[in-house]
Design a protein around this motif. Sequence first.
Motif, PDB file in Angstrom:
ATOM      1  N   PRO A 185      -4.122   8.545  20.240  1.00 16.93           N
ATOM      2  CA  PRO A 185      -4.762   7.261  20.536  1.00 16.93           C
ATOM      3  C   PRO A 185      -4.682   6.954  22.030  1.00 16.93           C
ATOM      4  O   PRO A 185      -3.751   7.368  22.721  1.00 16.93           O
ATOM      5  CB  PRO A 185      -3.948   6.256  19.720  1.00 16.93           C
ATOM      6  N   VAL A 186      -5.684   6.238  22.509  1.00 20.22           N
ATOM      7  CA  VAL A 186      -5.769   5.909  23.932  1.00 20.22           C
ATOM      8  C   VAL A 186      -5.761   4.394  24.090  1.00 20.22           C
ATOM      9  O   VAL A 186      -6.521   3.687  23.424  1.00 20.22           O
ATOM     10  CB  VAL A 186      -7.046   6.496  24.560  1.00 20.22           C
ATOM     11  N   ARG A 187      -4.903   3.901  24.967  1.00 23.17           N
ATOM     12  CA  ARG A 187      -4.869   2.485  25.330  1.00 23.17           C
ATOM     13  C   ARG A 187      -5.430   2.364  26.742  1.00 23.17           C
ATOM     14  O   ARG A 187      -4.879   2.933  27.690  1.00 23.17           O
ATOM     15  CB  ARG A 187      -3.430   1.957  25.251  1.00 23.17           C
ATOM     16  N   ALA A 188      -6.540   1.645  26.906  1.00 25.28           N
ATOM     17  CA  ALA A 188      -7.167   1.455  28.213  1.00 25.28           C
ATOM     18  C   ALA A 188      -7.598   0.006  28.324  1.00 25.28           C
ATOM     19  O   ALA A 188      -8.485  -0.429  27.594  1.00 25.28           O
ATOM     20  CB  ALA A 188      -8.368   2.380  28.379  1.00 25.28           C
ATOM     21  N   GLY A 189      -6.938  -0.742  29.197  1.00 25.27           N
ATOM     22  CA  GLY A 189      -7.209  -2.168  29.257  1.00 25.27           C
ATOM     23  C   GLY A 189      -6.862  -2.801  27.925  1.00 25.27           C
ATOM     24  O   GLY A 189      -5.812  -2.548  27.347  1.00 25.27           O
ATOM     25  N   ARG A 190      -7.778  -3.601  27.402  1.00 29.16           N
ATOM     26  CA  ARG A 190      -7.532  -4.244  26.109  1.00 29.16           C
ATOM     27  C   ARG A 190      -7.971  -3.367  24.942  1.00 29.16           C
ATOM     28  O   ARG A 190      -7.858  -3.761  23.781  1.00 29.16           O
ATOM     29  CB  ARG A 190      -8.283  -5.576  26.049  1.00 29.16           C
ATOM     30  N   PHE A 191      -8.461  -2.172  25.220  1.00 31.27           N
ATOM     31  CA  PHE A 191      -9.039  -1.331  24.179  1.00 31.27           C
ATOM     32  C   PHE A 191      -8.031  -0.306  23.657  1.00 31.27           C
ATOM     33  O   PHE A 191      -7.222   0.241  24.405  1.00 31.27           O
ATOM     34  CB  PHE A 191     -10.280  -0.614  24.708  1.00 31.27           C
ATOM     35  N   PHE A 192      -8.128  -0.035  22.365  1.00 33.94           N
ATOM     36  CA  PHE A 192      -7.293   0.966  21.700  1.00 33.94           C
ATOM     37  C   PHE A 192      -8.233   1.863  20.897  1.00 33.94           C
ATOM     38  O   PHE A 192      -8.883   1.416  19.945  1.00 33.94           O
ATOM     39  CB  PHE A 192      -6.285   0.289  20.772  1.00 33.94           C
ATOM     40  N   VAL A 193      -8.325   3.130  21.315  1.00 32.44           N
ATOM     41  CA  VAL A 193      -9.275   4.068  20.714  1.00 32.44           C
ATOM     42  C   VAL A 193      -8.498   5.120  19.941  1.00 32.44           C
ATOM     43  O   VAL A 193      -7.577   5.747  20.470  1.00 32.44           O
ATOM     44  CB  VAL A 193     -10.152   4.742  21.790  1.00 32.44           C
ATOM     45  N   PRO A 214      -1.088  -5.179  18.501  1.00 27.81           N
ATOM     46  CA  PRO A 214      -1.623  -6.548  18.485  1.00 27.81           C
ATOM     47  C   PRO A 214      -2.276  -6.904  19.810  1.00 27.81           C
ATOM     48  O   PRO A 214      -1.840  -6.463  20.872  1.00 27.81           O
ATOM     49  CB  PRO A 214      -0.373  -7.408  18.228  1.00 27.81           C
ATOM     50  N   GLY A 215      -3.333  -7.693  19.717  1.00 26.71           N
ATOM     51  CA  GLY A 215      -4.012  -8.142  20.922  1.00 26.71           C
ATOM     52  C   GLY A 215      -4.979  -7.153  21.514  1.00 26.71           C
ATOM     53  O   GLY A 215      -5.558  -7.398  22.578  1.00 26.71           O
TER      54      GLY A 215
END
Length: 323
Positions: A95-103, A114-115
């Motif tokens: 999984p990738v966390r970039a800014g507010r995005f979680f892919v 969360p968030g």
Amino acid sequence: MSWIVSFPCTRAEAEALSGEIPALDALDAPPVVVTREIDEDTGLWQLDAYLDDKPDAALLDLLRSLVPSARDEMPIVERLPDEDWVTLSQQGLEPVRAGRFFVHTSSYSGRLPPGTTPFLIDASQAFGTGGHDTTAGCLAMLDRLARRGGTPRNIADIGTGTGLLAFAAMALWPRARVIASDIDPASIFVTRDNAAVNGVPLGRGGGRLALAVAPGTDHPAIRRRAPYDLVIANILAGPLITLAPDIAAATAPGGHAILAGLIARQMEPVLAAYRAQGFRLAGRGGSADWPCLLLVKRRRYGWRRKERAFHRSDPADASFGNW
């Protein structure tokens, strides 16, 4: 049954295979190629190619040619049950966390942070699962633009791949009109499927995503919707430079462009091409090796200027996608 072919490779070779691979795309049944890091300490990476049929010697030689460091290596060729290969191809995609995005992919079974704004994007023949620095950099830059107060109402994602960046833009600005295009029809089909999985509505109005198959900006729907407050282009340095006049023509005065797909040493030539079209650099993100550029078009340049020119290709390539 399905088959997997594996070769060791370097990180540089893996990153070079993150976009289109013309040698494979020309095949009648191109394999799905996934690269992943095997050992962080030694820097060992691996190329895995998934195929429907047992590979012949010519295909093995072609795959070996993609990773020159493996020219003396024997490939690992294994037979897999049909129902397993897609799942196996996802195992190297964290999984990738970039800014507010979680892919994440469908193989992820953990808790969504969360968030965050989550997207499910499985590996496919289209580029843009979020795992590469270019896509993650664009996601972070979109988030950065929104936090700065940016409110684009008309957005184009040129070279959309899986559709992820267009989905992220719609999550940030849900009332905007957004169009996503790609020169590869397969990418538009992948984007359509990913839109359904992620609850992204398709259509022509505000809050809906329009899709088109097009080389660059050369499509009636793209031209008709211009000028754009935001143009996203995560492609390669060469096409970015070639498309600079077209992207400038399609961008509104004061509008933004997010450019990625270039490596660090290509940043200055790309910037020079866009500065010549009236853009200035407003921010840089991404990684040291794979920068992501945020540009602003100076207001003295307009959509109706006489020198506008769209990059032309075979009109047959500019067919409509799914709306």
